[in-house]
Design a protein around this motif. Sequence first.
Motif, PDB file in Angstrom:
ATOM      1  N   ASN A   1       0.824  -1.213   0.000  1.00 20.84           N
ATOM      2  CA  ASN A   1       0.000   0.000   0.000  1.00 20.84           C
ATOM      3  C   ASN A   1       0.856   1.260   0.000  1.00 20.84           C
ATOM      4  N   ASP A   2       1.926   1.261   0.795  1.00 21.79           N
ATOM      5  CA  ASP A   2       2.828   2.411   0.842  1.00 21.79           C
ATOM      6  C   ASP A   2       3.518   2.620  -0.510  1.00 21.79           C
ATOM      7  N   PHE A   3       3.909   1.537  -1.139  1.00 21.06           N
ATOM      8  CA  PHE A   3       4.545   1.586  -2.458  1.00 21.06           C
ATOM      9  C   PHE A   3       3.582   2.222  -3.468  1.00 21.06           C
ATOM     10  N   ALA A   4       2.341   1.739  -3.491  1.00 24.10           N
ATOM     11  CA  ALA A   4       1.344   2.279  -4.421  1.00 24.10           C
ATOM     12  C   ALA A   4       1.071   3.752  -4.125  1.00 24.10           C
ATOM     13  N   ALA A   5       0.968   4.120  -2.861  1.00 33.01           N
ATOM     14  CA  ALA A   5       0.692   5.517  -2.496  1.00 33.01           C
ATOM     15  C   ALA A   5       1.819   6.436  -2.963  1.00 33.01           C
ATOM     16  N   ARG A   6       3.060   5.983  -2.825  1.00 32.68           N
ATOM     17  CA  ARG A   6       4.199   6.782  -3.284  1.00 32.68           C
ATOM     18  C   ARG A   6       4.163   6.963  -4.802  1.00 32.68           C
ATOM     19  N   LEU A   7       3.808   5.900  -5.530  1.00 29.98           N
ATOM     20  CA  LEU A   7       3.732   5.997  -6.988  1.00 29.98           C
ATOM     21  C   LEU A   7       2.531   6.818  -7.444  1.00 29.98           C
ATOM     22  N   GLU A   8       1.475   6.874  -6.633  1.00 27.53           N
ATOM     23  CA  GLU A   8       0.350   7.757  -6.955  1.00 27.53           C
ATOM     24  C   GLU A   8       0.829   9.210  -6.947  1.00 27.53           C
TER      25      GLU A   8
ATOM     26  N   PHE B   1       1.569   5.327 -10.699  1.00 30.89           N
ATOM     27  CA  PHE B   1       0.639   4.253 -10.343  1.00 30.89           C
ATOM     28  C   PHE B   1      -0.630   4.383 -11.171  1.00 30.89           C
ATOM     29  N   VAL B   2      -1.068   3.290 -11.775  1.00 22.38           N
ATOM     30  CA  VAL B   2      -2.316   3.279 -12.533  1.00 22.38           C
ATOM     31  C   VAL B   2      -3.385   2.524 -11.755  1.00 22.38           C
ATOM     32  N   ASP B   3      -3.103   1.285 -11.368  1.00 21.15           N
ATOM     33  CA  ASP B   3      -4.080   0.467 -10.651  1.00 21.15           C
ATOM     34  C   ASP B   3      -3.383  -0.783 -10.126  1.00 21.15           C
ATOM     35  N   GLY B   4      -4.009  -1.459  -9.205  1.00 24.93           N
ATOM     36  CA  GLY B   4      -3.489  -2.704  -8.669  1.00 24.93           C
ATOM     37  C   GLY B   4      -4.549  -3.394  -7.843  1.00 24.93           C
ATOM     38  N   GLN B   5      -4.488  -4.708  -7.788  1.00 19.19           N
ATOM     39  CA  GLN B   5      -5.447  -5.494  -7.013  1.00 19.19           C
ATOM     40  C   GLN B   5      -4.811  -6.792  -6.560  1.00 19.19           C
ATOM     41  N   ALA B   6      -5.211  -7.242  -5.378  1.00 19.05           N
ATOM     42  CA  ALA B   6      -4.888  -8.593  -4.933  1.00 19.05           C
ATOM     43  C   ALA B   6      -5.981  -9.505  -5.485  1.00 19.05           C
ATOM     44  N   LEU B   7      -5.640 -10.736  -5.780  1.00 18.82           N
ATOM     45  CA  LEU B   7      -6.595 -11.690  -6.327  1.00 18.82           C
ATOM     46  C   LEU B   7      -6.800 -12.856  -5.370  1.00 18.82           C
ATOM     47  N   ALA B   8      -8.027 -13.359  -5.307  1.00 19.37           N
ATOM     48  CA  ALA B   8      -8.342 -14.542  -4.510  1.00 19.37           C
ATOM     49  C   ALA B   8      -7.727 -15.770  -5.179  1.00 19.37           C
TER      50      ALA B   8
ATOM     51  N   ARG C   1      13.130   2.250 -15.538  1.00 17.84           N
ATOM     52  CA  ARG C   1      12.353   2.658 -14.369  1.00 17.84           C
ATOM     53  C   ARG C   1      11.393   1.544 -13.953  1.00 17.84           C
ATOM     54  N   ALA C   2      10.793   0.861 -14.907  1.00 15.20           N
ATOM     55  CA  ALA C   2       9.896  -0.255 -14.593  1.00 15.20           C
ATOM     56  C   ALA C   2      10.652  -1.363 -13.867  1.00 15.20           C
ATOM     57  N   VAL C   3      11.854  -1.664 -14.338  1.00  7.80           N
ATOM     58  CA  VAL C   3      12.681  -2.691 -13.689  1.00  7.80           C
ATOM     59  C   VAL C   3      13.047  -2.252 -12.273  1.00  7.80           C
ATOM     60  N   GLU C   4      13.416  -0.976 -12.119  1.00  3.67           N
ATOM     61  CA  GLU C   4      13.763  -0.448 -10.800  1.00  3.67           C
ATOM     62  C   GLU C   4      12.591  -0.598  -9.825  1.00  3.67           C
ATOM     63  N   LEU C   5      11.386  -0.241 -10.259  1.00  3.18           N
ATOM     64  CA  LEU C   5      10.222  -0.339  -9.380  1.00  3.18           C
ATOM     65  C   LEU C   5       9.853  -1.792  -9.087  1.00  3.18           C
ATOM     66  N   ALA C   6       9.955  -2.664 -10.071  1.00  3.74           N
ATOM     67  CA  ALA C   6       9.673  -4.085  -9.844  1.00  3.74           C
ATOM     68  C   ALA C   6      10.649  -4.654  -8.819  1.00  3.74           C
ATOM     69  N   GLY C   7      11.914  -4.251  -8.908  1.00  4.33           N
ATOM     70  CA  GLY C   7      12.905  -4.706  -7.931  1.00  4.33           C
ATOM     71  C   GLY C   7      12.567  -4.233  -6.529  1.00  4.33           C
ATOM     72  N   GLU C   8      12.104  -2.997  -6.428  1.00  3.67           N
ATOM     73  CA  GLU C   8      11.726  -2.470  -5.113  1.00  3.67           C
ATOM     74  C   GLU C   8      10.510  -3.209  -4.554  1.00  3.67           C
ATOM     75  N   LEU C   9       9.529  -3.467  -5.399  1.00  2.00           N
ATOM     76  CA  LEU C   9       8.333  -4.189  -4.958  1.00  2.00           C
ATOM     77  C   LEU C   9       8.677  -5.615  -4.542  1.00  2.00           C
ATOM     78  N   SER C  10       9.671  -6.206  -5.181  1.00  2.00           N
ATOM     79  CA  SER C  10      10.121  -7.559  -4.860  1.00  2.00           C
ATOM     80  C   SER C  10      10.651  -7.676  -3.438  1.00  2.00           C
TER      81      SER C  10
END
Length: 139
Positions: free
Chosen positions: A38-45, A50-57, A98-107
């Motif tokens: 959530n903090d990651f998404a808020a920073r990218l907002e 940030f465009v969108d994101g969801q957890a899936l069942a 930049r996409a790779v950098e953010l994916a690494g951070e999210l990882s």
Amino acid sequence: MAKYLLLKHYRGAPAAVNDVPMDRWTPEEISAHVQYMNDFAARLEKTGEFVDGQALAPEGSWVRYDGEGRPPVTDGPFAETKDLIAGWMIIDVDSHERAVELAGELSAAPGAGGKPIHEWLELRPFLTASPTITECTFH
């Protein structure tokens, strides 16, 4: 700007460094993980990335067309399959780097023991233009 899809695999990706399944995490570890996301998404907002994101069942089903006038065919739930997508995030960034950098951070989201998971995330660019078909004339 280019859009990328970050796919978070619960199963099916290469093993993470901190590879403890989430069903063995404490409630506090799960909360810390969700808060990181959530903090990651808020920073990218705030940066406009940030465009969108969801957890899936974990449950779901496969569906396909089965012919005119027939109901769709379903197969599932698929929780027993090898691959399971846990969630996704769409980002809109200036470059692939930049996409790779953010994916690494999210990882690095925390997992068991509060240590970073270092999980593999699938990074997929959006298709920006339809493939062109060149007309060929054979003589």
